[in-house]
Design a protein around this motif. Structure first.
Motif, PDB file in Angstrom:
ATOM      1  N   TYR A 208       0.856  -1.174   0.000  1.00 20.57           N
ATOM      2  CA  TYR A 208       0.000   0.000   0.000  1.00 20.57           C
ATOM      3  C   TYR A 208       0.902   1.237   0.000  1.00 20.57           C
ATOM      4  O   TYR A 208       1.298   1.737   1.061  1.00 20.57           O
ATOM      5  CB  TYR A 208      -0.933  -0.016   1.202  1.00 20.57           C
ATOM      6  N   PRO A 210       0.587   4.523  -0.406  1.00 19.00           N
ATOM      7  CA  PRO A 210       0.319   5.731   0.383  1.00 19.00           C
ATOM      8  C   PRO A 210       0.809   5.631   1.827  1.00 19.00           C
ATOM      9  O   PRO A 210       1.227   6.636   2.412  1.00 19.00           O
ATOM     10  CB  PRO A 210      -1.210   5.854   0.319  1.00 19.00           C
ATOM     11  N   GLY A 236       0.889   4.888  -5.632  1.00 21.00           N
ATOM     12  CA  GLY A 236      -0.288   5.028  -4.788  1.00 21.00           C
ATOM     13  C   GLY A 236      -1.499   5.478  -5.570  1.00 21.00           C
ATOM     14  O   GLY A 236      -2.624   5.009  -5.320  1.00 21.00           O
TER      15      GLY A 236
END
Length: 336
Positions: A208, A210, A236
């Motif tokens: 992930y 972000p 992201g």
């Protein structure tokens, strides 16, 4: 305890280099949860984007239980190659402006935690490190549509008050090597701060980006360095588009996200920044947090479907071993 200095090797020429004195140090260890593969992404981004040099190498034969976390090796037709031993190394890196900092990374030791912490403390004294900043991540019942939360702890009040949580819970947690290292450094008078990035639980097994961007932002701000985030920001955005398509195509997924958004908004009035804590300011235990997650999931299959989509994508593909390198010790996912 055996002599800590025999646990690592550092060259004499490096010891005498004045440019390596007084640099801040950041750290991250794989092997404890690592939701969203945050620590792994931070490591790969820093080593893949910035110039770096190894300063010290730890003897992982003394620290790692190979039978619990077996190294990888490649079998090619009729022979073996590319053995990948575990590594624990201290490096010096240069940020985008040419400013140096130290980076301690690798697999969390299985054995000799106290000796390892003492060895790290020796290196910190050797290089006159003014601040140690470390990061890890936890899966949380939060939606990807809201800002990621970060819990901050340590003995640097300016960094905690400036960037961290406003709540002060008390609880017993399952420890990681990062936790023990922070405790021992603080006890010996070294400045140390730790960051816990909150990752949406349905994205915890996939990469992930972000969350890794958030980790790099906090680490960079704490040590006054410009850390690279451009590639991860683009990755992201790609992941967010995948998630958006999945949400648009499933009413069940929309219900999951809406439930999580509602809970997040109910507790984001600024008085506290972590959903780990209950209304009475006590830390939720594992059973309570698990029950809360189940209650928020209107359709459990939707969360599984969303997580599977991210795991199967090119941007979030997990290792064939099923991400056990970062979770197999069963670390407490409610700890920080």
């Amino acid at each position: 305890m055996l002599e800590p200095q025999s646990l690592y090797n550092v060259s004499n020429s490096i010891r005498d280099d004045p440019s390596l004195q007084g640099l801040p140090l950041i750290a991250g260890f794989t092997g404890f949860v690592d939701a969203g593969q945050v620590v792994a992404q931070v490591r790969d981004e820093l080593l893949g984007s910035l110039d770096h040099e190894v300063l010290a190498v730890f003897d992982t034969d003394q620290l790692i239980d190979y039978r619990s976390r077996r190294p990888r090796i490649t079998f090619e037709q009729d022979h073996l190659r590319d053995y990948q031993p575990p590594a624990l190394e201290l490096r010096v890196l240069q940020d985008g402006l040419g400013e140096k900092f130290l980076f301690l990374s690798g697999m969390e030791p299985d054995l000799q935690w106290e000796r390892f912490c003492a060895a790290v403390a020796q290196l910190i004294s050797l290089f006159k490190v003014p601040l140690v900043s470390w990061v890890h991540s936890l899966p949380m019942p939060v939606p990807h549509t809201r800002p990621l939360g970060v819990t901050v702890h340590g003995n640097r009040g300016d960094l905690i008050e400036g960037m961290g949580s406003t709540w002060r819970p008390t609880a017993e947690l399952q420890s990681s090597i990062g936790h023990l290292l922070e405790l021992r450094l603080a006890q010996s008078g070294h400045d140390v701060v730790g960051y816990v990035v909150h990752v949406p639980h349905y994205l915890a097994e996939a990469e992930y980006p972000p969350a890794a961007v958030t980790a790099l932002e906090y680490l960079g701000a704490s040590i006054g360095r410009v850390l690279p985030t451009d590639r991860l920001r683009q990755a992201g955005r790609d992941v967010e588009r995948q998630i958006a398509r999945q949400v648009d195509n499933s009413a069940e997924v929309q219900g999951v996200v809406s439930s999580l958004e509602k809970r997040y908004d109910e507790h984001s009035d600024g008085s506290r920044r972590s959903l780990l804590v209950k209304q009475n300011m006590e830390l939720a235990d594992a059973e309570e947090l698990g029950s809360a997650v189940e209650a928020f999931l209107a359709g459990p299959r939707a969360a599984d479907e969303l997580a599977a989509t991210l795991n199967d994508s090119g941007d979030g593909e997990s290792d064939a071993s099923g991400a056990t390198d970062d979770t197999e010790d069963g670390g407490d996912r409610t700890g920080h």
